[in-house]
Design an enzyme around this catalytic site. Structure first.
Site, PDB file in Angstrom:
ATOM      1  N   PRO A   1     110.345  38.209  22.377  1.00 15.13           N
ATOM      2  CA  PRO A   1     110.189  38.308  20.919  1.00 15.13           C
ATOM      3  C   PRO A   1     108.842  38.919  20.531  1.00 15.13           C
ATOM      4  O   PRO A   1     108.630  39.278  19.379  1.00 15.13           O
ATOM      5  CB  PRO A   1     110.300  36.855  20.441  1.00 15.13           C
ATOM      6  CG  PRO A   1     110.071  36.010  21.641  1.00 15.13           C
ATOM      7  CD  PRO A   1     110.484  36.824  22.828  1.00 15.13           C
TER       8      PRO A   1
ATOM      9  N   GLU B   1     109.925  28.944  28.529  1.00 13.96           N
ATOM     10  CA  GLU B   1     108.842  29.363  27.623  1.00 13.96           C
ATOM     11  C   GLU B   1     108.529  30.852  27.779  1.00 13.96           C
ATOM     12  O   GLU B   1     107.726  31.410  27.025  1.00 13.96           O
ATOM     13  CB  GLU B   1     107.561  28.560  27.903  1.00 13.96           C
ATOM     14  CG  GLU B   1     107.657  27.077  27.580  1.00 13.96           C
ATOM     15  CD  GLU B   1     108.027  26.803  26.135  1.00 13.96           C
ATOM     16  OE1 GLU B   1     107.452  27.463  25.246  1.00 13.96           O
ATOM     17  OE2 GLU B   1     108.900  25.955  25.905  1.00 13.96           O
TER      18      GLU B   1
ATOM     19  N   ARG C   1     126.029  53.400  25.164  1.00 10.71           N
ATOM     20  CA  ARG C   1     126.971  54.162  24.346  1.00 10.71           C
ATOM     21  C   ARG C   1     126.441  55.526  23.937  1.00 10.71           C
ATOM     22  O   ARG C   1     127.184  56.369  23.462  1.00 10.71           O
ATOM     23  CB  ARG C   1     127.479  53.352  23.153  1.00 10.71           C
ATOM     24  CG  ARG C   1     126.474  53.010  22.118  1.00 10.71           C
ATOM     25  CD  ARG C   1     127.045  51.992  21.148  1.00 10.71           C
ATOM     26  NE  ARG C   1     128.113  52.545  20.319  1.00 10.71           N
ATOM     27  CZ  ARG C   1     127.926  53.437  19.355  1.00 10.71           C
ATOM     28  NH1 ARG C   1     126.720  53.888  19.117  1.00 10.71           N
ATOM     29  NH2 ARG C   1     128.933  53.876  18.647  1.00 10.71           N
TER      30      ARG C   1
ATOM     31  N   ASP D   1     127.682  57.941  13.610  1.00  9.39           N
ATOM     32  CA  ASP D   1     127.285  56.546  13.402  1.00  9.39           C
ATOM     33  C   ASP D   1     126.016  56.406  12.574  1.00  9.39           C
ATOM     34  O   ASP D   1     125.227  57.324  12.478  1.00  9.39           O
ATOM     35  CB  ASP D   1     127.037  55.861  14.755  1.00  9.39           C
ATOM     36  CG  ASP D   1     128.334  55.467  15.422  1.00  9.39           C
ATOM     37  OD1 ASP D   1     129.300  55.188  14.703  1.00  9.39           O
ATOM     38  OD2 ASP D   1     128.362  55.438  16.665  1.00  9.39           O
TER      39      ASP D   1
HETATM   40  N1  SAH Z   1     107.652  31.282  24.179  1.00 15.22           N
HETATM   41  C1  SAH Z   1     108.168  32.585  23.911  1.00 15.22           C
HETATM   42  C2  SAH Z   1     109.671  32.575  23.646  1.00 15.22           C
HETATM   43  C3  SAH Z   1     110.498  32.263  24.843  1.00 15.22           C
HETATM   44  S1  SAH Z   1     112.185  32.370  24.508  1.00 15.22           S
HETATM   45  C4  SAH Z   1     107.482  33.146  22.683  1.00 15.22           C
HETATM   46  O1  SAH Z   1     107.271  32.382  21.750  1.00 15.22           O
HETATM   47  O2  SAH Z   1     107.186  34.339  22.640  1.00 15.22           O
HETATM   48  C5  SAH Z   1     112.839  32.607  26.116  1.00 15.22           C
HETATM   49  C6  SAH Z   1     113.197  34.024  26.488  1.00 15.22           C
HETATM   50  O3  SAH Z   1     114.178  34.510  25.603  1.00 15.22           O
HETATM   51  C7  SAH Z   1     112.070  35.021  26.406  1.00 15.22           C
HETATM   52  O4  SAH Z   1     111.330  35.055  27.603  1.00 15.22           O
HETATM   53  C8  SAH Z   1     112.811  36.333  26.176  1.00 15.22           C
HETATM   54  O5  SAH Z   1     113.231  36.914  27.386  1.00 15.22           O
HETATM   55  C9  SAH Z   1     114.024  35.904  25.419  1.00 15.22           C
HETATM   56  N2  SAH Z   1     113.966  36.141  23.958  1.00 15.22           N
HETATM   57  C10 SAH Z   1     113.944  35.210  22.993  1.00 15.22           C
HETATM   58  N3  SAH Z   1     113.912  35.767  21.768  1.00 15.22           N
HETATM   59  C11 SAH Z   1     113.942  37.100  21.942  1.00 15.22           C
HETATM   60  C12 SAH Z   1     113.933  38.228  21.063  1.00 15.22           C
HETATM   61  N4  SAH Z   1     113.894  38.079  19.748  1.00 15.22           N
HETATM   62  N5  SAH Z   1     113.964  39.457  21.606  1.00 15.22           N
HETATM   63  C13 SAH Z   1     113.991  39.638  22.949  1.00 15.22           C
HETATM   64  N6  SAH Z   1     113.992  38.608  23.826  1.00 15.22           N
HETATM   65  C14 SAH Z   1     113.962  37.360  23.349  1.00 15.22           C
END
Ligand code: SAH
Length: 249
Positions: A89, A116, A154, A169
């Site tokens: 994220p 995490e 795609r 698209d």
């Molecule tokens: N502690 C981290 C979140 C971990 S969530 C933080 O706050 O940044 C667990 C896993 O889910 C992450 O390592 C990632 O691979 C995935 N993930 C969660 N949300 C995501 C998002 N919005 N985009 C991409 N990967 C995501």
């Protein structure tokens, strides 16, 4: 193109990639996607992929060793990857432009985090692109990896049977797609726009161009500003704006 997805839930990823357009493209050998079980790259009896965080606190962190081994094994088997993507994220917000760029690469490796997140040394040493699919937190990187792979695959020539369908698209030319209708022409009193059933191809073309502009203008004015419009599209846009001024007067 080859894509290798590293995950602790291979069945979840494999199930999604076996269906539909992507599943068919894989079966026909147009794209080669392999789902790798991270636990296969562990060396202890318990096949451990996570450990407690240094400094304490809640949750677990994905260990570096299995991920390093997985990426190195893939590189040895396939050749050095063109990009190693980390789903997080905290990454760059995924977009059509990023999908276009990635679709031109030869070998992609995608790492799915859990818990995490992943030991930062993995990102520092192995990852070329950190990608987020939106400002929210999911329980794992599998769904984000599938979103990215689906959008990228795609765009690879031959994956979607009708290249014209991809060209039309949303986002491809900076605008949203026009509305779509299929038979019947009337359903529960709801009708299809006359021009679409008229057989007048020039008229249909014009209607579609007009509707793309109208839609994008109301839903995503930011896109209209950035779009490289043709002269004809500018004229249509002016027509839409004139029409709106007239109805509001
Ligand atoms: N502690 C981290 C979140 C971990 S969530 C933080 O706050 O940044 C667990 C896993 O889910 C992450 O390592 C990632 O691979 C995935 N993930 C969660 N949300 C995501 C998002 N919005 N985009 C991409 N990967 C995501």
């Amino acid at each position: 193109m080859t894509a290798d997805v590293i995950t602790i839930f291979p069945a979840m990823v494999e199930a999604a990639l076996a269906e539909g357009v992507i599943g068919r493209a894989r079966a026909r050998g147009i794209i080669d996607i392999a789902v790798r079980d991270l636990r296969a790259y562990t060396q202890d009896r318990h096949r451990t992929v996570d450990d407690v965080p240094y400094g304490g606190g809640p949750g677990m962190v994905m260990k570096p060793e299995p991920l390093f081994r997985a990426v190195e094994a893939i590189a040895a088997e396939r050749g050095a990857p063109s990009a190693v993507l980390m789903m997080t994220p905290q990454g760059r917000l995924f977009s059509h432009e990023m999908a276009v760029r990635l679709s031109g690469l030869e070998r992609i490796v995608v790492i799915c985090g859990r818990y995490e997140g992943v030991d930062e040394r993995v990102t520092a040493a192995l990852v070329t692109d950190e990608i987020s699919i939106g400002d929210y937190v999911l329980t794992g990187g599998e769904l984000p990896a599938l979103v990215v792979i689906d959008a990228v695959a795609r765009l690879v020539p031959g994956v979607v049977g009708d290249a014209e369908s991809v060209a039309g698209d949303s986002f491809v030319r900076g605008l949203l797609d026009h509305p779509h209708y299929t038979r019947p022409a009337e359903f529960r009193g709801l009708t299809v726009p006359d021009v679409l059933v008229s057989g007048n191809h020039a008229g249909i073309d014009r209607w579609r161009r007009l509707e793309r502009l109208r839609r994008t203008r109301t839903r995503r004015p930011d896109l209209v500003e950035d779009a490289a419009l043709t002269d004809e599209e500018r004229a249509l846009l002016a027509e839409i704006e004139r029409g709106e001024r007239e109805t509001s007067n």
